[in-house]
Write an enzyme that holds these catalytic residues in place. Sequence first.
Site, PDB file in Angstrom:
ATOM      1  CE  LYS A  22       4.505  56.821  43.462  1.00  6.44           C
ATOM      2  NZ  LYS A  22       5.413  57.954  43.842  1.00  6.44           N
ATOM      3  CG  ASN A  23       8.833  55.182  42.483  1.00  4.83           C
ATOM      4  OD1 ASN A  23       8.422  56.308  42.742  1.00  4.83           O
ATOM      5  ND2 ASN A  23       8.715  54.184  43.338  1.00  4.83           N
ATOM      6  NE  ARG A  93      12.158  62.424  47.702  1.00  2.10           N
ATOM      7  CZ  ARG A  93      13.129  63.204  48.146  1.00  2.10           C
ATOM      8  NH1 ARG A  93      12.837  64.387  48.658  1.00  2.10           N
ATOM      9  NH2 ARG A  93      14.399  62.825  48.071  1.00  2.10           N
ATOM     10  CG  ASP A 117       4.370  59.860  50.655  1.00  5.59           C
ATOM     11  OD1 ASP A 117       3.332  60.540  50.743  1.00  5.59           O
ATOM     12  OD2 ASP A 117       4.427  58.777  50.049  1.00  5.59           O
ATOM     13  CG  ASP A 305       8.306  52.464  47.964  1.00  4.28           C
ATOM     14  OD1 ASP A 305       8.306  53.319  48.853  1.00  4.28           O
ATOM     15  OD2 ASP A 305       8.584  52.720  46.785  1.00  4.28           O
TER      16      ASP A 305
END
Length: 417
Positions: A22-23, A93, A117, A305
């Site tokens: 995802k990042n 974000r 978050d 994480d």
Amino acid sequence: MSTLIIEGGHRLSGVVDVEGNKNAALPLMAATLLTQDTCVLHNVPRIADVDVMARLLLDVGAEVDGIGSSTLTIRCAEITSPEPDRALVGRLRGSVLLLGPLLARAGKAYIAPPGGDFPARRTIRTHLDALSAMGAVAVEGPGHRLEAPDGLRPTSIYLDEASVTGTETALLAAAAAPGVSEIRHAACEPHVVEVCEFLAAMGAGITGAGSHTIRVEGVPRLGGATRTLWGDYIEAGSWAVVGAITGGEVEVRGARAVDMEPLTAVLRKLGVQCSQRDDVLTVVPSTLVGAGRITTGLWPSFPSDLISLVTVLATQADGATLVHDWLYELRLFALEQMSGMGADLFLCDPHRIIVTGPAKLRGKTLDSRDIRSGMALIAAALAAKGQSRVEPLETVERGYSRLVDRLQSLGAHVAKG
């Protein structure tokens, strides 16, 4: 708002394939705005955060094909608006990653405060400082409003923190600023390397990817590129914890061994019997032991994480474990509710918690306050006796695709309510 209903106490087993990181997906999607040409991304995770970013790209003028699938084809011939939808920005974000490309293509970028978050505790100061060093100036108005009247220019900058998205913001802007930029105190995570490699494929000159000093030779015009994302090592570690905490045998496929090493080192410290061969991690039934101390750190140290998940795993280990997350305190606060499940937790301060196990957990209604602690609470519920309810499920689904289906495929007794 939906709820995941879990009947705990069942050993899970089977095979799980992880999707792309995802990042990495979010900054690569933002990078496609830097060119008028077509870009193609494969192995994109099918998660809610990616869908939000796709809608943001559409909102500023891009064409996006394949939304909801693992392959996205993106082309942005023209930026039609420098101001993406405020409501969408407030949900993600990663929307901060649009600042650099919008400044490069449109000379201006107006975005609302990004959500996601811990929005109140995670500033974008590092991002704004990097863009300011490249010629962006703040203008009056709500949210973050930047303009680059003379275009972006190359720079030499020391980031005040080794922020992943801060580094990515600087990279995206520097690739479109003709000349040589140097980014020091850069983040080293694998997904930052993926951004560097994608920008290089688009035509930028990149050296130092994976180190704390990255040199970028920006060019006047970037071209299209194609990329297959590496498997998400955070997702792979999550499924490994799910297998270990239920005493199961789980095979997790798709994450590179080199990315998994910081995670498997800590799992073994907790007594988890696991082995990695190529991109396959296998976890087998294990006798868990207290790890003494687990501390997060900058890559390649143990990633923040996953700290919530290993904290939950430590509740089932024999002995004490001091867990220290120097970055985010709210992840540990979210786990306090496990005391009502029977966990022996002592919160020393906002960054440290002592876990003593093994504890016999009981089912409970749990609040998923962020993606990672939400997945950790699901793991706790799978190990608990009786029924638990984790809500809202949408929070966890932002980072884990087809979550209910994949849990059920491993033999979990779960249902969406």
